[in-house]
Design an enzyme around this catalytic site. Structure first.
Site, PDB file in Angstrom:
ATOM      1  N   ARG A  71      -3.458  -2.142  29.219  1.00 38.24           N
ATOM      2  CA  ARG A  71      -4.866  -1.735  29.317  1.00 38.24           C
ATOM      3  C   ARG A  71      -5.463  -1.561  27.911  1.00 38.24           C
ATOM      4  O   ARG A  71      -6.650  -1.717  27.719  1.00 38.24           O
ATOM      5  CB  ARG A  71      -4.977  -0.391  30.060  1.00 38.24           C
ATOM      6  CG  ARG A  71      -4.787  -0.476  31.557  1.00 38.24           C
ATOM      7  CD  ARG A  71      -4.650   0.934  32.141  1.00 38.24           C
ATOM      8  NE  ARG A  71      -5.767   1.802  31.817  1.00 38.24           N
ATOM      9  CZ  ARG A  71      -6.880   1.938  32.525  1.00 38.24           C
ATOM     10  NH1 ARG A  71      -7.014   1.260  33.651  1.00 38.24           N
ATOM     11  NH2 ARG A  71      -7.833   2.762  32.149  1.00 38.24           N
ATOM     12  N   ARG A 107      -6.009  -6.733  19.175  1.00 37.26           N
ATOM     13  CA  ARG A 107      -6.987  -7.613  18.512  1.00 37.26           C
ATOM     14  C   ARG A 107      -6.533  -7.943  17.098  1.00 37.26           C
ATOM     15  O   ARG A 107      -5.743  -7.206  16.524  1.00 37.26           O
ATOM     16  CB  ARG A 107      -8.346  -6.912  18.393  1.00 37.26           C
ATOM     17  CG  ARG A 107      -8.949  -6.500  19.680  1.00 37.26           C
ATOM     18  CD  ARG A 107     -10.404  -6.091  19.481  1.00 37.26           C
ATOM     19  NE  ARG A 107     -10.914  -5.555  20.720  1.00 37.26           N
ATOM     20  CZ  ARG A 107     -11.260  -4.280  20.907  1.00 37.26           C
ATOM     21  NH1 ARG A 107     -11.194  -3.434  19.895  1.00 37.26           N
ATOM     22  NH2 ARG A 107     -11.689  -3.881  22.079  1.00 37.26           N
ATOM     23  N   ARG A 154       0.768  11.034  39.129  1.00 40.25           N
ATOM     24  CA  ARG A 154       0.756  11.944  37.973  1.00 40.25           C
ATOM     25  C   ARG A 154      -0.466  12.830  38.142  1.00 40.25           C
ATOM     26  O   ARG A 154      -1.527  12.380  38.607  1.00 40.25           O
ATOM     27  CB  ARG A 154       0.634  11.172  36.662  1.00 40.25           C
ATOM     28  CG  ARG A 154       1.830  10.348  36.321  1.00 40.25           C
ATOM     29  CD  ARG A 154       3.081  11.136  36.081  1.00 40.25           C
ATOM     30  NE  ARG A 154       3.055  11.837  34.797  1.00 40.25           N
ATOM     31  CZ  ARG A 154       3.989  12.692  34.409  1.00 40.25           C
ATOM     32  NH1 ARG A 154       5.000  13.015  35.219  1.00 40.25           N
ATOM     33  NH2 ARG A 154       3.923  13.266  33.218  1.00 40.25           N
ATOM     34  N   ARG A 171      -4.100  14.358  24.793  1.00 38.93           N
ATOM     35  CA  ARG A 171      -5.319  14.110  24.014  1.00 38.93           C
ATOM     36  C   ARG A 171      -6.237  15.316  24.035  1.00 38.93           C
ATOM     37  O   ARG A 171      -6.092  16.200  24.880  1.00 38.93           O
ATOM     38  CB  ARG A 171      -6.059  12.866  24.521  1.00 38.93           C
ATOM     39  CG  ARG A 171      -6.283  12.818  26.016  1.00 38.93           C
ATOM     40  CD  ARG A 171      -6.796  11.440  26.455  1.00 38.93           C
ATOM     41  NE  ARG A 171      -6.740  11.300  27.906  1.00 38.93           N
ATOM     42  CZ  ARG A 171      -6.994  10.180  28.574  1.00 38.93           C
ATOM     43  NH1 ARG A 171      -7.338   9.082  27.930  1.00 38.93           N
ATOM     44  NH2 ARG A 171      -6.903  10.139  29.891  1.00 38.93           N
ATOM     45  N   GLU A 223      -5.665  17.925  27.210  1.00 43.49           N
ATOM     46  CA  GLU A 223      -5.205  17.327  28.468  1.00 43.49           C
ATOM     47  C   GLU A 223      -3.677  17.242  28.483  1.00 43.49           C
ATOM     48  O   GLU A 223      -3.075  16.737  27.539  1.00 43.49           O
ATOM     49  CB  GLU A 223      -5.816  15.927  28.592  1.00 43.49           C
ATOM     50  CG  GLU A 223      -5.366  15.173  29.821  1.00 43.49           C
ATOM     51  CD  GLU A 223      -6.062  13.824  29.969  1.00 43.49           C
ATOM     52  OE1 GLU A 223      -7.233  13.691  29.565  1.00 43.49           O
ATOM     53  OE2 GLU A 223      -5.413  12.887  30.473  1.00 43.49           O
ATOM     54  N   TYR A 250      -4.965   2.185  40.264  1.00 43.39           N
ATOM     55  CA  TYR A 250      -5.444   2.740  38.995  1.00 43.39           C
ATOM     56  C   TYR A 250      -6.783   2.072  38.670  1.00 43.39           C
ATOM     57  O   TYR A 250      -6.896   1.277  37.757  1.00 43.39           O
ATOM     58  CB  TYR A 250      -4.386   2.428  37.943  1.00 43.39           C
ATOM     59  CG  TYR A 250      -4.512   3.062  36.581  1.00 43.39           C
ATOM     60  CD1 TYR A 250      -5.646   3.742  36.168  1.00 43.39           C
ATOM     61  CD2 TYR A 250      -3.447   2.966  35.686  1.00 43.39           C
ATOM     62  CE1 TYR A 250      -5.716   4.303  34.903  1.00 43.39           C
ATOM     63  CE2 TYR A 250      -3.507   3.523  34.419  1.00 43.39           C
ATOM     64  CZ  TYR A 250      -4.645   4.186  34.034  1.00 43.39           C
ATOM     65  OH  TYR A 250      -4.712   4.728  32.772  1.00 43.39           O
ATOM     66  N   ASP A 299     -10.577   1.773  37.363  1.00 42.79           N
ATOM     67  CA  ASP A 299     -11.629   2.366  36.531  1.00 42.79           C
ATOM     68  C   ASP A 299     -12.875   2.461  37.414  1.00 42.79           C
ATOM     69  O   ASP A 299     -12.939   1.851  38.482  1.00 42.79           O
ATOM     70  CB  ASP A 299     -11.902   1.472  35.314  1.00 42.79           C
ATOM     71  CG  ASP A 299     -10.783   1.580  34.290  1.00 42.79           C
ATOM     72  OD1 ASP A 299     -10.189   2.671  34.180  1.00 42.79           O
ATOM     73  OD2 ASP A 299     -10.493   0.576  33.617  1.00 42.79           O
TER      74      ASP A 299
HETATM   75  N1  UDP Z   1      -1.289   4.449  25.699  1.00 44.60           N
HETATM   76  C1  UDP Z   1      -0.435   4.864  24.683  1.00 44.60           C
HETATM   77  N2  UDP Z   1      -0.962   5.438  23.554  1.00 44.60           N
HETATM   78  C2  UDP Z   1      -2.286   5.650  23.419  1.00 44.60           C
HETATM   79  C3  UDP Z   1      -3.174   5.230  24.446  1.00 44.60           C
HETATM   80  C4  UDP Z   1      -2.623   4.646  25.581  1.00 44.60           C
HETATM   81  O1  UDP Z   1       0.794   4.726  24.791  1.00 44.60           O
HETATM   82  O2  UDP Z   1      -2.699   6.205  22.377  1.00 44.60           O
HETATM   83  C5  UDP Z   1      -0.699   3.831  26.919  1.00 44.60           C
HETATM   84  C6  UDP Z   1      -0.303   4.909  27.926  1.00 44.60           C
HETATM   85  O3  UDP Z   1       0.836   4.469  28.636  1.00 44.60           O
HETATM   86  C7  UDP Z   1      -1.524   4.978  28.822  1.00 44.60           C
HETATM   87  C8  UDP Z   1      -1.928   3.505  28.881  1.00 44.60           C
HETATM   88  O4  UDP Z   1      -1.657   3.016  27.559  1.00 44.60           O
HETATM   89  O5  UDP Z   1      -1.224   5.503  30.097  1.00 44.60           O
HETATM   90  C9  UDP Z   1      -3.357   3.244  29.260  1.00 44.60           C
HETATM   91  O6  UDP Z   1      -4.213   3.935  28.366  1.00 44.60           O
HETATM   92  P1  UDP Z   1      -5.719   4.305  28.745  1.00 44.60           P
HETATM   93  O7  UDP Z   1      -6.359   4.812  27.509  1.00 44.60           O
HETATM   94  O8  UDP Z   1      -6.329   3.134  29.427  1.00 44.60           O
HETATM   95  O9  UDP Z   1      -5.490   5.485  29.781  1.00 44.60           O
HETATM   96  P2  UDP Z   1      -6.555   6.399  30.600  1.00 44.60           P
HETATM   97  O10 UDP Z   1      -7.708   6.697  29.687  1.00 44.60           O
HETATM   98  O11 UDP Z   1      -6.919   5.635  31.841  1.00 44.60           O
HETATM   99  O12 UDP Z   1      -5.739   7.621  30.911  1.00 44.60           O
END
Ligand code: UDP
Length: 361
Positions: free
Chosen positions: A157, A161, A241, A272, A297, A345, A347
């Site tokens: 996800r 780049r 989760r 985060r 979180e 999952y 969005d």
């Molecule tokens: N992920 C990670 N490090 C990061 C951000 C994301 O390892 O700094 C991985 C992690 O497994 C996460 C997934 O990428 O569940 C998808 O990230 P996304 O930001 O899309 O998660 P959301 O915001 O939907 O929780």
């Protein structure tokens, strides 16, 4: 509850989109929401002291590349043009995600060009260092398992780049509703053909849909609660989760200078920190106030009674989901959808897309 053509059980984004579509097609729609408020996990609250919009279930940034979804949602809100950036804090230093030139050059203290980046990252030493710093710890905290045991589509996800573009999403249609997320739901559900009742959960007893002891009219029912809960977990429990949030109001104007910072080390217990005022840079007065709200979180394994957030996609859960879908297909008039009902999952845009695809007949 007579004179109803369609019942929508669950007023999240999928259910509310569907309710609107049926109403506009001339159907009388009854929306039943188990919680006291509509909006599902997109729901926000405005903090009375600071005026800051708190995303009660974690940050929601609307983003899409689907023109039909963008067109639809823009009928119910105006977006503020916010473009999402995510920073990652690792061993006391802050980097821009996603994986691109900005991250790699600052992490290794090099000055690679776009053409040089692929070869550099093809070196296992470099790719492992990036993975270990930014993905291993975060993923194991987020999913409670080693990254090798998480479906690869999840980590994918996050874009990869070879440019300096630090937009977190590849979608160019993005933003935060100028009037807040709750206004989207108020507008979607504000239609003479829609009746909304909150605080009423729908259950299935011997093939009959009920609210409390009252039988619901025998009309098509679109359900966006957890599918295993609908069948009283008779085949087993689908794993999720869950999240826990710690919210703090601080007497400073700005805590972290941006809306989201990921803490990618396994040793930091939270995944985060959200700082909500940064989602509304157009609200100059609120930005200038010497007050801010942050939210840490934490991710945890879900157990019955917890709020489900992220479905855990593995062979076992796929089989269980398939078995529940067989059960659901036996119930005439039942359609499942949304993140909970479809166990996907999604969005926000994908939830709307799926609601726009439902046949209205
Ligand atoms: N992920 C990670 N490090 C990061 C951000 C994301 O390892 O700094 C991985 C992690 O497994 C996460 C997934 O990428 O569940 C998808 O990230 P996304 O930001 O899309 O998660 P959301 O915001 O939907 O929780």
């Amino acid at each position: 509850m007579t004179n109803v053509d369609v019942i929508i059980a669950g007023a999240g984004i999928w259910g509310s989109t569907l309710a609107r579509r049926f109403a506009e097609a001339g159907r009388k729609v009854l929306v039943l929401e188990k919680r006291q408020n509509v909006g599902g996990n997109v729901r926000c609250e405005i903090d009375s002291e600071t005026g800051i919009e708190i995303h009660s279930y974690g940050s929601h940034i609307f983003h899409t590349s689907l023109p039909q979804v963008w067109e639809f949602i823009n009928r119910f809100t105006t977006f503020n043009g916010y473009q999402h950036k995510v920073l990652a804090r690792y061993k006391g230093k802050t980097y821009f995600l996603p994986l691109g030139l900005t991250l790699v050059n600052s992490f290794f203290n090099v000055e690679l060009t776009p053409a040089e980046l692929p070869e550099f990252m093809a070196d296992e030493k470099h790719s492992s260092a990036i993975f270990d710093a930014f993905f291993r710890g975060y993923t194991s905290k987020q999913w409670g398992r080693a990254p090798e045991d998480v479906d690869p589509s999840i980590i994918k996800r996050v874009p990869v780049r070879s440019t300096y573009d630090v937009n977190y999403f590849n979608d160019y249609c993005q933003g935060i509703p100028l009037n807040g997320y709750n206004s989207i739901f108020e507008n979607l559900l504000n239609h003479p053909n829609i009746t909304v009742k909150c605080g009423l959960g729908v259950k299935l007893e011997d093939g009959v849909f009920k609210v409390g002891t009252d039988e619901l009219p025998n009309v098509p029912l679109y359900y966006s609660g957890p599918v295993d809960a609908l069948f009283d977990y008779k085949l087993g429990v689908l794993p999720w989760r869950t999240l826990r949030f710690e919210t703090e109001r601080l007497d400073i104007a700005d805590y972290q200078g941006t809306s989201v910072v990921n803490y990618t080390e396994a040793e930091v217990p939270y995944t985060r920190i959200h700082e909500f005022k940064h989602y509304h840079p157009e609200l100059k007065d609120i930005m200038a106030k010497p007050k801010t709200i942050i939210m840490r979180e934490y991710s945890a394994e879900w157990k019955l009674g917890d709020e489900p957030y992220y479905p855990i996609d593995n062979l076992k859960s796929r089989e269980l989901l398939a078995a529940y879908k067989v059960e659901a297909a036996k119930i005439p008039n039942l359609v499942l959808g949304g993140r909970l009902g479809a166990y996907k999952y999604f969005d926000m845009d994908k939830s709307i897309e799926s609601a726009l695809k439902v046949e209205i007949n």
